[in-house]
Design a protein around this motif. Sequence first.
Motif, PDB file in Angstrom:
ATOM      1  N   ARG A   1       0.830  -1.248  -0.010  1.00 55.72           N
ATOM      2  CA  ARG A   1      -0.033  -0.079   0.030  1.00 55.72           C
ATOM      3  C   ARG A   1       0.793   1.190  -0.128  1.00 55.72           C
ATOM      4  NH1 ARG A   1      -5.187  -0.568   1.188  1.00 55.72           N
ATOM      5  NH2 ARG A   1      -5.419   1.507   1.845  1.00 55.72           N
ATOM      6  N   GLY A   2       1.945   1.368   0.708  1.00 57.77           N
ATOM      7  CA  GLY A   2       2.729   2.304   0.706  1.00 57.77           C
ATOM      8  C   GLY A   2       3.579   2.619  -0.518  1.00 57.77           C
ATOM      9  N   ALA A   3       3.760   1.696  -1.214  1.00 58.19           N
ATOM     10  CA  ALA A   3       4.600   1.782  -2.212  1.00 58.19           C
ATOM     11  C   ALA A   3       3.787   2.373  -3.382  1.00 58.19           C
ATOM     12  CB  ALA A   3       5.090   0.288  -2.841  1.00 58.19           C
ATOM     13  N   ARG A   4       2.463   2.381  -3.273  1.00 59.52           N
ATOM     14  CA  ARG A   4       1.623   3.079  -4.236  1.00 59.52           C
ATOM     15  C   ARG A   4       1.801   4.563  -4.279  1.00 59.52           C
ATOM     16  NH1 ARG A   4      -4.278   0.550  -2.985  1.00 59.52           N
ATOM     17  NH2 ARG A   4      -3.815  -1.360  -2.845  1.00 59.52           N
ATOM     18  N   ARG A   5       2.326   5.156  -3.042  1.00 54.41           N
ATOM     19  CA  ARG A   5       2.733   6.550  -2.810  1.00 54.41           C
ATOM     20  C   ARG A   5       4.026   6.704  -3.210  1.00 54.41           C
ATOM     21  NH1 ARG A   5       0.070   5.325   1.940  1.00 54.41           N
ATOM     22  NH2 ARG A   5       2.292   5.300   2.875  1.00 54.41           N
ATOM     23  N   GLU A   6       4.966   5.875  -3.368  1.00 53.32           N
ATOM     24  CA  GLU A   6       6.316   6.188  -3.721  1.00 53.32           C
ATOM     25  C   GLU A   6       6.356   6.114  -5.076  1.00 53.32           C
ATOM     26  OE1 GLU A   6       7.899   4.297   0.657  1.00 53.32           O
ATOM     27  OE2 GLU A   6       8.323   3.321  -1.131  1.00 53.32           O
ATOM     28  N   LEU A   7       5.724   5.108  -5.828  1.00 54.13           N
ATOM     29  CA  LEU A   7       6.176   4.866  -7.102  1.00 54.13           C
ATOM     30  C   LEU A   7       5.596   5.701  -8.384  1.00 54.13           C
ATOM     31  CD1 LEU A   7       6.156   0.960  -7.043  1.00 54.13           C
ATOM     32  CD2 LEU A   7       8.234   2.284  -7.098  1.00 54.13           C
ATOM     33  N   ASP A   8       6.248   6.060  -9.295  1.00 50.46           N
ATOM     34  CA  ASP A   8       5.628   6.812 -10.539  1.00 50.46           C
ATOM     35  C   ASP A   8       5.962   6.016 -11.652  1.00 50.46           C
ATOM     36  OD1 ASP A   8       7.945   7.830 -11.026  1.00 50.46           O
ATOM     37  OD2 ASP A   8       7.624   9.480  -9.671  1.00 50.46           O
ATOM     38  N   GLU A   9       5.675   6.658 -12.757  1.00 54.83           N
ATOM     39  CA  GLU A   9       5.890   5.969 -14.144  1.00 54.83           C
ATOM     40  C   GLU A   9       7.435   6.004 -14.436  1.00 54.83           C
ATOM     41  OE1 GLU A   9       5.370  10.337 -14.511  1.00 54.83           O
ATOM     42  OE2 GLU A   9       4.296   8.759 -13.797  1.00 54.83           O
ATOM     43  N   ARG A  10       8.590   6.867 -13.552  1.00 56.70           N
ATOM     44  CA  ARG A  10       9.670   6.940 -13.756  1.00 56.70           C
ATOM     45  C   ARG A  10      10.376   6.052 -12.952  1.00 56.70           C
ATOM     46  NH1 ARG A  10      11.441  12.605 -12.340  1.00 56.70           N
ATOM     47  NH2 ARG A  10       9.953  12.270 -10.912  1.00 56.70           N
ATOM     48  N   THR A  11      10.049   5.767 -11.665  1.00 60.55           N
ATOM     49  CA  THR A  11      10.576   4.981 -10.457  1.00 60.55           C
ATOM     50  C   THR A  11      10.112   3.507 -10.606  1.00 60.55           C
ATOM     51  OG1 THR A  11       8.999   5.857  -8.880  1.00 60.55           O
ATOM     52  CG2 THR A  11      11.258   7.124  -8.922  1.00 60.55           C
ATOM     53  N   ALA A  12       8.931   3.327 -11.062  1.00 63.04           N
ATOM     54  CA  ALA A  12       8.610   1.845 -10.925  1.00 63.04           C
ATOM     55  C   ALA A  12       9.502   0.955 -11.674  1.00 63.04           C
ATOM     56  CB  ALA A  12       7.369   1.840 -11.635  1.00 63.04           C
ATOM     57  N   PRO A  13       9.926   1.331 -12.959  1.00 64.94           N
ATOM     58  CA  PRO A  13      11.227   0.434 -13.461  1.00 64.94           C
ATOM     59  C   PRO A  13      12.500   0.582 -12.605  1.00 64.94           C
ATOM     60  CG  PRO A  13      10.139   1.988 -15.115  1.00 64.94           C
ATOM     61  CD  PRO A  13       9.568   2.433 -13.832  1.00 64.94           C
ATOM     62  N   LEU A  14      12.687   1.562 -12.237  1.00 61.97           N
ATOM     63  CA  LEU A  14      13.681   1.533 -11.288  1.00 61.97           C
ATOM     64  C   LEU A  14      13.902   0.889  -9.928  1.00 61.97           C
ATOM     65  CD1 LEU A  14      16.603   3.091 -10.684  1.00 61.97           C
ATOM     66  CD2 LEU A  14      15.369   4.700  -9.211  1.00 61.97           C
ATOM     67  N   ALA A  15      12.745   0.626  -9.517  1.00 60.71           N
ATOM     68  CA  ALA A  15      12.534  -0.324  -8.378  1.00 60.71           C
ATOM     69  C   ALA A  15      12.916  -1.820  -8.628  1.00 60.71           C
ATOM     70  CB  ALA A  15      11.234  -0.353  -7.895  1.00 60.71           C
ATOM     71  N   GLY A  16      12.352  -2.267  -9.886  1.00 58.15           N
ATOM     72  CA  GLY A  16      12.885  -3.631 -10.330  1.00 58.15           C
ATOM     73  C   GLY A  16      14.421  -3.794 -10.628  1.00 58.15           C
ATOM     74  N   LEU A  17      14.985  -2.592 -11.196  1.00 57.46           N
ATOM     75  CA  LEU A  17      16.252  -2.705 -11.227  1.00 57.46           C
ATOM     76  C   LEU A  17      17.055  -2.670  -9.788  1.00 57.46           C
ATOM     77  CD1 LEU A  17      18.936  -2.495 -13.182  1.00 57.46           C
ATOM     78  CD2 LEU A  17      18.647   0.125 -13.068  1.00 57.46           C
ATOM     79  N   VAL A  18      16.815  -1.927  -8.954  1.00 53.32           N
ATOM     80  CA  VAL A  18      17.503  -2.034  -7.568  1.00 53.32           C
ATOM     81  C   VAL A  18      17.204  -3.635  -7.099  1.00 53.32           C
ATOM     82  CG1 VAL A  18      17.077  -1.206  -5.321  1.00 53.32           C
ATOM     83  CG2 VAL A  18      16.814   0.460  -7.111  1.00 53.32           C
ATOM     84  N   ALA A  19      16.245  -4.111  -7.113  1.00 56.18           N
ATOM     85  CA  ALA A  19      16.040  -5.436  -6.559  1.00 56.18           C
ATOM     86  C   ALA A  19      17.295  -6.330  -7.471  1.00 56.18           C
ATOM     87  CB  ALA A  19      14.547  -5.951  -7.066  1.00 56.18           C
TER      88      ALA A  19
END
Length: 353
Positions: free
Chosen positions: A29-47
């Motif tokens: 639920r919290g990640a919905r506020r943190e992610l946008d169209e730019r950072t969603a791909p970055l999150a997968g890359l961070v993992a």
Amino acid sequence: MHVPDGFINAPTSAVTGVVAAGAIAVSLRGARRELDERTAPLAGLVAAFIFAVQMLNFPVAAGTSGHLLGGALAAILVGPCTGVLCVSVVLLMQGILFADGGLTALGVNITDMAIVTTVVAYALFRGLVKVLPRTRRSVTVASFVAALVSVPAAALAFTLLYWIGGTTDVAIGKVATAMIGVHVLIGIGEAVITALTVGAVVAVRPDLVYGARGLRQRLRLRVNGELVDANGAAPCPAPAPAAARSHRAVWLTGLVASLVLAGFVSFYASADPDGLEKVASDKGIDKKAEEHASADSPLADYGVKDVADARISGGLAGVIGVGVTVVAGSAVFWAVRRRRSDDASPARTETTV
């Protein structure tokens, strides 16, 4: 720090499983506020990057090695809730595919390596950036300190879990001294990796770093050849060099770096046992360790089954791991991002009279 099956008893493992599941639900639920169209791909890359760097064990002392935990790095780059999810995805891939970290101990590992490191690191990071000058250098310094503290914090958390549900009779004082002592040293390596990575991204695309959002600096004027603060001037955005550069370049650079680290550099990583393995062997914590349920996995122990050449076997396993992690992580974060978009759609925000 990956806890195998058999170190912690079943009741404690079950409780930590519930804690981990609850934290993941809150983080989704919290990640919905943190992610946008730019950072969603970055999150997968961070993992994927965390997975790759965790393959790079570095020597610390007396035949002991350490590796990145990644909670601080993930929290600062993509946000604390998203950070918990990033590390959890990595732990899930490692446990199922690579027999690294017990499956019954998955709740223990998520609680210790994903939740504790992320919460401690991000809380300390936010506190530091509030008191330090609001510059990019301060973000890097705060990243270093937060990462440094997060590792012994995780070691302390494991010690508490072992005190509650350890399967062997070992004095808790000896466990605490050994665990915290060696993980302070490992924390230095964690801090260096985290600060270098955060600093590199901030230098290129500060707008993509969650912990650097809202970074401001006061307007400065040149008076008699010197820069001075303009009294009463409103804060203005800090300059962002290369801000127009597509985030795809950052994503591709990060992916290539992850593949190189996991597929090539990992061959030269230290073969010494990591901090938990060393302490467990020295103190007898591992007397009741159980064989991993995925011990027969084709990728167990970070090697491809039936590939004789160790360099090729480990490299292929690393590349596969990065690929699987970036796909799994990206799928999770795109789904979270899509859910945010659905929740914010006009159809869902209409009210009836």
